[in-house]
Write a protein that holds these residues in place. Structure first.
Motif: not given
Length: 273
Positions: A253-256, A261-271
C-alpha cells in the motif's frame, strides 16, 4: 486564449474502524467532497479510478494493511449471461421498469426498511430513519435516477435502485428489494437489467461498487461474466476467481500522500478572448 485548470479537491482520511466485510480487519477511507459546477466531471473521472459516491462524498478504500476491496464493473459488450442468469431473466418478466428523478417516497422507504430488517438488521444502515433515507436518495450533485421495478400482477413496488449516470456507464449506488421475492433473485436480476439499460444507451460499463474476495456480502459480484476490477491503478479482467491471488502485504500500500499524488483530475476549460 484557452485556459486549462485541473480540478484538484482536498482529500481527507477517515479514522480506522472495524471492517464490515472481513473479520479482524480495520477499514480506512480516502475521501473528498463532491460539489460545485464541476461535480459531474470530477465524479466521472474519479469513478474510473476506483472511487465510489455516497451523497456528496467520493471515497475509496485506503486501508493501511489490506487491499481486499477493489472497484468492480461489468464490460457490457463482453458480457454473456450464465445459464442460471438466463433463467433469472426469464423468470422475472412480470416486473416493469420505471425510471424516476432522485426523489424519495414513503413507498420506497417502507420497502427499504423491510429489506434491511430481513437482510441487514445488524448493518450500518439499520437505524436509518426516513430523513436519512431521503438524504441518501436526493442529495446528489450529479445525474442520478431512481429505477423502480413494479410487479405487474400486484401493482406494488418490488425493488428499487439508486443509479448514477457516468460518461462511460451506469453505477448502481444502492439497491434493495422485497424479501418476499427471494426466489426471484431480484438482486441479480437488477444487475442484468442495468446491463440492458447500458447496452441500449451505448454505455460500455455497469459499475457495481466493490468486490471483496473472502466476503460473503460482496462475493456474488464475481458470478458475473466480463467483470473488471481496479487494481494497481489499472482495470483488468478478473478471470478465474479460484486463481485470483490477493496482495495483503502491508508494504504493497502506497502512503496516502502518494495515493493522492497519483490521482488524475479532469481539466476545467474556459475560453476567453
Amino acid at each position: 486564449m484557452r485556459h486549462s485548470l485541473p480540478l484538484a479537491p482536498q482529500f481527507y482520511v477517515t479514522a480506522p474502524q472495524p471492517c464490515p466485510y472481513l473479520e479482524d480487519k480495520m477499514e480506512r477511507k480516502l475521501f473528498t467532497a463532491l460539489q460545485g459546477d464541476q461535480a459531474q466531471m470530477l465524479n466521472d473521472s474519479l469513478s474510473k479510478q476506483g472511487f465510489r459516491r455516497s451523497q456528496n462524498v467520493l471515497y475509496r478504500p485506503s486501508c493501511s494493511d489490506c487491499t481486499a476491496c477493489m472497484s468492480a464493473r461489468i464490460a457490457v459488450e463482453k458480457f454473456t449471461p450464465s445459464r442460471s442468469q438466463r433463467r433469472i431473466w426469464k423468470r422475472n418478466a412480470q416486473f416493469e421498469r420505471r425510471a424516476t428523478s432522485p426523489w424519495a417516497t414513503d413507498e420506497q422507504y417502507e420497502l427499504f426498511r423491510t429489506y434491511l430488517d430481513n437482510r441487514h438488521a445488524d448493518g450500518g444502515m439499520a437505524d436509518m430513519d426516513i430523513f436519512e433515507f431521503a438524504a441518501m436518495i436526493e442529495e446528489t450533485p450529479i445525474r442520478s435516477r431512481v429505477i423502480e421495478y413494479i410487479d405487474r400482477e400486484t401493482g406494488k413496488l418490488a425493488a428499487t435502485c439508486l443509479t448514477d449516470m457516468f460518461d462511460d456507464g451506469l453505477s448502481m449506488v444502492y439497491s434493495f428489494f422485497d424479501p418476499a421475492y427471494t426466489k426471484s433473485s431480484l438482486g441479480t436480476w437488477m444487475i442484468l437489467d442495468h446491463i440492458e439499460i447500458a447496452k441500449d444507451a451505448g454505455l460500455p460499463y455497469v459499475y457495481l461498487g466493490y468486490w471483496v474476495p473472502g466476503s460473503d456480502k460482496m462475493g456474488y459480484k464475481a458470478q458475473f461474466d466480463a467483470l473488471e476490477i481496479y487494481r494497481g491503478g489499472n482495470w483488468e479482467l478478473l478471470g478465474d476467481v479460484a486463481s485470483f491471488e490477493e496482495d495483503l502485504h502491508p508494504l504493497s500500500n502506497d502512503p496516502i500522500a502518494e495515493q493522492v499524488a497519483n490521482i488524475s483530475f479532469p481539466d476545467s476549460r474556459s475560453t476567453s478572448s
